[in-house]
Design a protein around this motif. Structure first.
Motif, PDB file in Angstrom:
ATOM      1  N   LEU A  19      33.845 -22.991  40.817  1.00 29.16           N
ATOM      2  CA  LEU A  19      34.345 -23.782  39.700  1.00 29.16           C
ATOM      3  C   LEU A  19      34.957 -22.847  38.665  1.00 29.16           C
ATOM      4  O   LEU A  19      34.367 -21.834  38.290  1.00 29.16           O
ATOM      5  CB  LEU A  19      33.208 -24.582  39.074  1.00 29.16           C
ATOM      6  N   ALA A  20      36.154 -23.186  38.208  1.00 27.60           N
ATOM      7  CA  ALA A  20      36.825 -22.358  37.210  1.00 27.60           C
ATOM      8  C   ALA A  20      35.979 -22.277  35.941  1.00 27.60           C
ATOM      9  O   ALA A  20      35.241 -23.207  35.603  1.00 27.60           O
ATOM     10  CB  ALA A  20      38.206 -22.934  36.900  1.00 27.60           C
ATOM     11  N   ASN A  21      36.109 -21.175  35.238  1.00 26.91           N
ATOM     12  CA  ASN A  21      35.305 -20.921  34.047  1.00 26.91           C
ATOM     13  C   ASN A  21      35.848 -21.726  32.863  1.00 26.91           C
ATOM     14  O   ASN A  21      36.879 -21.390  32.295  1.00 26.91           O
ATOM     15  CB  ASN A  21      35.313 -19.420  33.729  1.00 26.91           C
ATOM     16  N   LYS A  22      35.136 -22.772  32.493  1.00 23.59           N
ATOM     17  CA  LYS A  22      35.583 -23.648  31.412  1.00 23.59           C
ATOM     18  C   LYS A  22      35.183 -23.074  30.055  1.00 23.59           C
ATOM     19  O   LYS A  22      34.131 -22.458  29.903  1.00 23.59           O
ATOM     20  CB  LYS A  22      34.955 -25.033  31.557  1.00 23.59           C
ATOM     21  N   HIS A  23      36.025 -23.325  29.066  1.00 25.73           N
ATOM     22  CA  HIS A  23      35.730 -22.954  27.688  1.00 25.73           C
ATOM     23  C   HIS A  23      35.883 -24.191  26.804  1.00 25.73           C
ATOM     24  O   HIS A  23      36.658 -25.099  27.112  1.00 25.73           O
ATOM     25  CB  HIS A  23      36.679 -21.865  27.194  1.00 25.73           C
ATOM     26  N   HIS A  24      35.147 -24.220  25.706  1.00 25.28           N
ATOM     27  CA  HIS A  24      35.278 -25.285  24.706  1.00 25.28           C
ATOM     28  C   HIS A  24      35.104 -26.675  25.303  1.00 25.28           C
ATOM     29  O   HIS A  24      35.778 -27.631  24.891  1.00 25.28           O
ATOM     30  CB  HIS A  24      36.640 -25.197  23.997  1.00 25.28           C
ATOM     31  N   SER A  25      34.205 -26.799  26.270  1.00 24.78           N
ATOM     32  CA  SER A  25      33.980 -28.099  26.902  1.00 24.78           C
ATOM     33  C   SER A  25      33.484 -29.111  25.867  1.00 24.78           C
ATOM     34  O   SER A  25      32.602 -28.820  25.057  1.00 24.78           O
ATOM     35  CB  SER A  25      32.968 -27.969  28.031  1.00 24.78           C
ATOM     36  N   TYR A  26      34.074 -30.291  25.901  1.00 22.05           N
ATOM     37  CA  TYR A  26      33.752 -31.333  24.925  1.00 22.05           C
ATOM     38  C   TYR A  26      33.734 -32.665  25.648  1.00 22.05           C
ATOM     39  O   TYR A  26      34.760 -33.115  26.176  1.00 22.05           O
ATOM     40  CB  TYR A  26      34.795 -31.330  23.803  1.00 22.05           C
ATOM     41  N   LEU A  27      32.555 -33.298  25.689  1.00 20.53           N
ATOM     42  CA  LEU A  27      32.395 -34.581  26.370  1.00 20.53           C
ATOM     43  C   LEU A  27      32.326 -35.686  25.329  1.00 20.53           C
ATOM     44  O   LEU A  27      31.439 -35.691  24.468  1.00 20.53           O
ATOM     45  CB  LEU A  27      31.119 -34.567  27.214  1.00 20.53           C
ATOM     46  N   VAL A  28      33.270 -36.618  25.381  1.00 16.38           N
ATOM     47  CA  VAL A  28      33.312 -37.731  24.435  1.00 16.38           C
ATOM     48  C   VAL A  28      33.754 -38.981  25.183  1.00 16.38           C
ATOM     49  O   VAL A  28      34.672 -38.934  26.006  1.00 16.38           O
ATOM     50  CB  VAL A  28      34.262 -37.413  23.256  1.00 16.38           C
ATOM     51  N   ASP A  29      33.069 -40.099  24.933  1.00 18.04           N
ATOM     52  CA  ASP A  29      33.406 -41.369  25.595  1.00 18.04           C
ATOM     53  C   ASP A  29      33.465 -41.214  27.117  1.00 18.04           C
ATOM     54  O   ASP A  29      34.334 -41.798  27.783  1.00 18.04           O
ATOM     55  CB  ASP A  29      34.732 -41.917  25.073  1.00 18.04           C
ATOM     56  N   ASP A  30      32.561 -40.388  27.655  1.00 20.76           N
ATOM     57  CA  ASP A  30      32.461 -40.134  29.096  1.00 20.76           C
ATOM     58  C   ASP A  30      33.699 -39.411  29.643  1.00 20.76           C
ATOM     59  O   ASP A  30      33.989 -39.471  30.838  1.00 20.76           O
ATOM     60  CB  ASP A  30      32.239 -41.439  29.866  1.00 20.76           C
ATOM     61  N   ARG A  31      34.433 -38.721  28.782  1.00 24.30           N
ATOM     62  CA  ARG A  31      35.601 -37.942  29.193  1.00 24.30           C
ATOM     63  C   ARG A  31      35.377 -36.478  28.810  1.00 24.30           C
ATOM     64  O   ARG A  31      35.141 -36.172  27.641  1.00 24.30           O
ATOM     65  CB  ARG A  31      36.865 -38.434  28.496  1.00 24.30           C
ATOM     66  N   GLU A  32      35.477 -35.594  29.776  1.00 26.50           N
ATOM     67  CA  GLU A  32      35.320 -34.167  29.486  1.00 26.50           C
ATOM     68  C   GLU A  32      36.678 -33.521  29.236  1.00 26.50           C
ATOM     69  O   GLU A  32      37.621 -33.694  30.006  1.00 26.50           O
ATOM     70  CB  GLU A  32      34.633 -33.430  30.633  1.00 26.50           C
ATOM     71  N   ASN A  33      36.757 -32.772  28.166  1.00 25.52           N
ATOM     72  CA  ASN A  33      37.946 -32.002  27.807  1.00 25.52           C
ATOM     73  C   ASN A  33      37.528 -30.542  27.746  1.00 25.52           C
ATOM     74  O   ASN A  33      36.417 -30.219  27.311  1.00 25.52           O
ATOM     75  CB  ASN A  33      38.467 -32.452  26.443  1.00 25.52           C
ATOM     76  N   TYR A  34      38.401 -29.645  28.167  1.00 26.08           N
ATOM     77  CA  TYR A  34      38.037 -28.232  28.170  1.00 26.08           C
ATOM     78  C   TYR A  34      39.294 -27.384  28.235  1.00 26.08           C
ATOM     79  O   TYR A  34      40.407 -27.897  28.413  1.00 26.08           O
ATOM     80  CB  TYR A  34      37.101 -27.897  29.331  1.00 26.08           C
ATOM     81  N   THR A  35      39.109 -26.077  28.081  1.00 27.26           N
ATOM     82  CA  THR A  35      40.221 -25.144  28.249  1.00 27.26           C
ATOM     83  C   THR A  35      39.897 -24.156  29.351  1.00 27.26           C
ATOM     84  O   THR A  35      38.731 -23.895  29.678  1.00 27.26           O
ATOM     85  CB  THR A  35      40.520 -24.356  26.952  1.00 27.26           C
ATOM     86  N   LEU A  36      40.952 -23.589  29.919  1.00 22.32           N
ATOM     87  CA  LEU A  36      40.881 -22.440  30.817  1.00 22.32           C
ATOM     88  C   LEU A  36      41.655 -21.308  30.156  1.00 22.32           C
ATOM     89  O   LEU A  36      42.698 -21.557  29.543  1.00 22.32           O
ATOM     90  CB  LEU A  36      41.487 -22.770  32.183  1.00 22.32           C
ATOM     91  N   GLU A  37      41.164 -20.104  30.273  1.00 27.05           N
ATOM     92  CA  GLU A  37      41.821 -18.973  29.626  1.00 27.05           C
ATOM     93  C   GLU A  37      42.313 -17.987  30.687  1.00 27.05           C
ATOM     94  O   GLU A  37      41.564 -17.610  31.594  1.00 27.05           O
ATOM     95  CB  GLU A  37      40.857 -18.286  28.651  1.00 27.05           C
ATOM     96  N   ILE A  38      43.574 -17.580  30.564  1.00 29.53           N
ATOM     97  CA  ILE A  38      44.212 -16.697  31.532  1.00 29.53           C
ATOM     98  C   ILE A  38      44.497 -15.361  30.850  1.00 29.53           C
ATOM     99  O   ILE A  38      45.148 -15.316  29.801  1.00 29.53           O
ATOM    100  CB  ILE A  38      45.535 -17.300  32.062  1.00 29.53           C
ATOM    101  N   PHE A  39      44.036 -14.286  31.481  1.00 29.38           N
ATOM    102  CA  PHE A  39      44.187 -12.952  30.905  1.00 29.38           C
ATOM    103  C   PHE A  39      45.130 -12.104  31.748  1.00 29.38           C
ATOM    104  O   PHE A  39      45.182 -12.241  32.977  1.00 29.38           O
ATOM    105  CB  PHE A  39      42.826 -12.252  30.818  1.00 29.38           C
ATOM    106  N   ASP A  40      45.869 -11.228  31.088  1.00 24.99           N
ATOM    107  CA  ASP A  40      46.725 -10.271  31.781  1.00 24.99           C
ATOM    108  C   ASP A  40      45.842  -9.315  32.573  1.00 24.99           C
ATOM    109  O   ASP A  40      44.899  -8.727  32.026  1.00 24.99           O
ATOM    110  CB  ASP A  40      47.567  -9.502  30.759  1.00 24.99           C
ATOM    111  N   SER A  41      46.124  -9.157  33.853  1.00 28.71           N
ATOM    112  CA  SER A  41      45.270  -8.335  34.721  1.00 28.71           C
ATOM    113  C   SER A  41      45.323  -6.857  34.366  1.00 28.71           C
ATOM    114  O   SER A  41      44.393  -6.104  34.686  1.00 28.71           O
ATOM    115  CB  SER A  41      45.671  -8.526  36.187  1.00 28.71           C
ATOM    116  N   GLU A  42      46.386  -6.419  33.710  1.00 29.96           N
ATOM    117  CA  GLU A  42      46.514  -4.996  33.368  1.00 29.96           C
ATOM    118  C   GLU A  42      45.986  -4.679  31.966  1.00 29.96           C
ATOM    119  O   GLU A  42      45.334  -3.657  31.757  1.00 29.96           O
ATOM    120  CB  GLU A  42      47.977  -4.565  33.490  1.00 29.96           C
TER     121      GLU A  42
END
Length: 218
Positions: A43-66
């Motif tokens: 499972l992708a690493n979720k950030h800022h997960s927020y569950l409201v009205d039975d709906r989950e909202n979240y972010t994914l963060e992408i980093f430069d590999s170098e």
């Protein structure tokens, strides 16, 4: 009710999920789906997960590999299913709490990033797209919520999200632009649903300053 074997566990690929209006029309509710999702091996690493009205909202963060610098934030909104006010709108709109969540989350001290967003039910602004000026297939009128709850306005104010990706309307897979934000559809994948489009997936190449998309047909 137990969780059946999950085919996605056969692949060593990070998985992120949001749900659409049909996913809970059968015997499974969203809690059951979230419990099944928790059984994913990658499972992708979720950030800022927020569950409201039975709906989950979240972010994914992408980093430069170098440089290990944050270059992209992916916002995921669960757009729900059907409106509580069926005489006004058939489909649910993004809720005010979800918009407030985005406003707060996008204020985090991120580096300057090139951000994108995903939801299932398209925003009302998809109706403003000129059919003659799209890339891809525009075969049916978009079906957003009738109520415009204001997420697109918040995206303009924050000026971070540069592209939105929706599903929902199976005969569309187009890309267009509206006030500087790219409005996209995915591509219908399953065979147990309506749609004349060839089945396939939308592949997205995300860079630190642009997004490119292509349809891969089955």
């Amino acid at each position: 009710m137990g969780i059946p074997p999950i085919i996605l566990n056969e692949f060593d690929i990070p998985v992120a999920i949001t749900y659409g209006n049909h996913d809970t029309e059968g015997q499974y509710n969203r809690q059951y789906l979230r419990d099944a999702e928790a059984k994913l091996n990658n499972l992708a690493n979720k950030h800022h997960s927020y569950l409201v009205d039975d709906r989950e909202n979240y972010t994914l963060e992408i980093f430069d590999s170098e440089t290990d610098r944050l270059v992209n934030v992916i916002y995921v909104w669960n757009s729900g299913d059907y409106s509580n006010w069926s005489k006004i709108s058939k489909y649910a709109a993004i809720g005010r709490h979800q918009i407030n969540w985005y406003a707060k989350t996008s204020n985090q001290p991120f580096n300057k990033t090139f951000d994108i967003g995903f939801l299932h039910i398209p925003l009302a602004e998809y109706l403003a797209v000129n059919k003659e000026q799209v890339v891809g297939s525009y075969n049916e009128k978009p079906c957003p919520a009738t109520i415009n709850s204001g997420l697109f306005h918040e995206l303009l104010v924050k000026d971070k999200v540069k592209a939105i990706f929706a599903g929902h309307d199976h005969d569309n897979n187009f890309a267009s632009e509206y006030f500087g934000i790219q409005l996209n559809y995915g591509n219908v994948t399953g065979y147990n649903a309506y749609g004349r489009l060839a089945r396939g997936v939308l592949a997205i190449d995300l860079y630190n300053d642009k997004v490119e998309r292509r349809i891969i047909k089955f």
